[in-house]
Design a protein around this motif. Structure first.
Motif, PDB file in Angstrom:
ATOM      1  N   THR A  14       0.824  -1.217   0.000  1.00 25.56           N
ATOM      2  CA  THR A  14       0.000   0.000   0.000  1.00 25.56           C
ATOM      3  C   THR A  14       0.855   1.263   0.000  1.00 25.56           C
ATOM      4  O   THR A  14       0.470   2.263  -0.615  1.00 25.56           O
ATOM      5  N   ASP A  15       2.013   1.250   0.645  1.00 31.13           N
ATOM      6  CA  ASP A  15       2.914   2.409   0.576  1.00 31.13           C
ATOM      7  C   ASP A  15       3.347   2.670  -0.861  1.00 31.13           C
ATOM      8  O   ASP A  15       3.415   3.823  -1.303  1.00 31.13           O
ATOM      9  N   ASP A  46       0.473   4.107  -2.841  1.00 27.86           N
ATOM     10  CA  ASP A  46       0.326   5.528  -2.518  1.00 27.86           C
ATOM     11  C   ASP A  46       1.310   6.384  -3.315  1.00 27.86           C
ATOM     12  O   ASP A  46       0.944   7.427  -3.859  1.00 27.86           O
ATOM     13  N   LYS A  47       2.558   5.932  -3.391  1.00 29.71           N
ATOM     14  CA  LYS A  47       3.581   6.676  -4.144  1.00 29.71           C
ATOM     15  C   LYS A  47       3.236   6.761  -5.627  1.00 29.71           C
ATOM     16  O   LYS A  47       3.610   7.714  -6.306  1.00 29.71           O
ATOM     17  N   GLU A  63      -5.439   4.559  -5.949  1.00 22.90           N
ATOM     18  CA  GLU A  63      -6.414   4.532  -4.860  1.00 22.90           C
ATOM     19  C   GLU A  63      -6.721   3.081  -4.491  1.00 22.90           C
ATOM     20  O   GLU A  63      -6.954   2.263  -5.374  1.00 22.90           O
ATOM     21  N   SER A  99      -7.425   4.082 -11.377  1.00 21.74           N
ATOM     22  CA  SER A  99      -6.383   3.263 -10.743  1.00 21.74           C
ATOM     23  C   SER A  99      -6.270   1.897 -11.403  1.00 21.74           C
ATOM     24  O   SER A  99      -5.167   1.386 -11.621  1.00 21.74           O
TER      25      SER A  99
END
Length: 149
Positions: A108-109, A112-113, A117, A137
């Protein structure tokens, strides 16, 4: 692999959509500290600084590898009432499922980068699933992840 671990011998085999590379030694855990005894969800999974640098330089390759190992792309569906008539809607979705909190966090990190979504999806009281279902996305994931072999 030969530069890092010249012995024992490494092997290569062309497979559908990839090249399988193998090397068997007990010393790989020295290079990849995440590997070790026990269940991966019961031990810390932390990238070494050199590994994080590679993920930062090639985030789509990292996401692709995670999806191809512990994820999938499928067609989800739901129904809605429209003008008094129940209609069925289908849409593509990427799923990633892993029991390890650390591995889900790495995934998930990275999403995010990349501006992807995502949402946690709790099933049977367990929060192991990560869903990517927003149209933009999913389109980005489709462009970079590719089919799973």
């Amino acid at each position: 692999m030969r530069r890092v671990m010249p012995l024992p011998r490494t092997g290569r085999r062309h497979r559908n959509g990839c090249v399988e590379v193998k090397s068997y030694t007990k010393h790989w855990t020295c290079v990849f500290p995440q590997h070790g005894p026990g269940k991966k969800h019961e031990r810390p999974i932390v990238l070494a600084s050199w590994q994080q640098e590679i993920v930062d330089a090639h985030p789509w390759d990292f996401v692709r590898g995670l999806i191809h190992s512990d994820g999938c792309r499928n067609m989800n569906w739901t129904t809605r009432m429209v003008g008094g008539v129940r209609k069925r809607y289908e849409y593509p979705r990427y799923w990633f499922t892993n029991v390890s909190d650390d591995i889900r966090q790495l995934y998930t990190d990275t999403l995010d980068k990349l501006g992807i979504e995502w949402k946690h999806c709790t099933r049977a009281g367990k929060h192991y699933n990560i869903s990517v279902a927003r149209r933009a996305s999913v389109a980005l994931m489709d462009a970079h992840v590719g089919p799973k072999y």
